[in-house]
Scaffold this active site. Sequence first.
Site, PDB file in Angstrom:
ATOM      1  N   ASP A 129       0.827  -1.189   0.114  1.00 37.83           N
ATOM      2  CA  ASP A 129      -0.055  -0.169  -0.184  1.00 37.83           C
ATOM      3  C   ASP A 129       1.034   1.377  -0.037  1.00 37.83           C
ATOM      4  OD1 ASP A 129      -2.017  -1.729   0.429  1.00 37.83           O
ATOM      5  OD2 ASP A 129      -2.824  -0.883   2.103  1.00 37.83           O
ATOM      6  N   HIS A 181       3.711  -2.315   3.368  1.00 42.12           N
ATOM      7  CA  HIS A 181       3.930  -0.783   2.707  1.00 42.12           C
ATOM      8  C   HIS A 181       4.982  -0.296   2.016  1.00 42.12           C
ATOM      9  CE1 HIS A 181       0.428  -1.032   5.668  1.00 42.12           C
ATOM     10  NE2 HIS A 181      -0.066   0.040   5.057  1.00 42.12           N
TER      11      HIS A 181
END
Length: 211
Positions: A34, A181
Amino acid sequence: MLRLYKTPALLRRLLPGYTWLREAQDKVLYLTFDDGPIPDVTPWVLDQLAQHDAKATFFAVGDNLVRHRGIAEQILEQGHRLANHTHNHLRGWETSLEGYLANVQQCQQELEQLYPDAAKPKLFRPPYGRITLKQAAALRPDYELVMWDVLTNDYDRSLSPEKCLKEAIRCTQSGSIIVFHDSLKAQRNMQYALPRFLDHFTAQGYTFLTL
């Protein structure tokens, strides 16, 4: 500090309109990243994935797609998938329905300029996992709303890299959707945990696929 690494089965049952994991008979895992793409971090992730012949899905922030288009193209060239994470990383609980939908559409337009397959089907993950019932209902006819089975908490700077890795491995099972992430905030923990996570599950015969 209480951290959830594994999404509780009760929560999955209470919110059935979201994708939390994939049903899998074989040894298959779904890595997701992400908040990127960004320089330094995302290219490093791509190198790690290439070393393990692993594919992943990148839930990209639209503004980062605009600013770092070359990295986004590299993600696609290496056989990974790009998906929607809003254009400006919005918190759904703090954003109007109209504003949220417009921001999602702005990101989707950037994705579809990069590659037509972004619309087949459309994948969306709400930043922070925060989305209102009205926002979800409005998006659901056009998007698969993808959450996660395993949250590594790599962005938590109070979490040690070793703990990040240990809990990610402990919570992962065949069919898991795992969240890392590709961001500066998560860089320390992610760069420790990801290669070791890949090593561990590759040695056990798992395959890493896109969603």
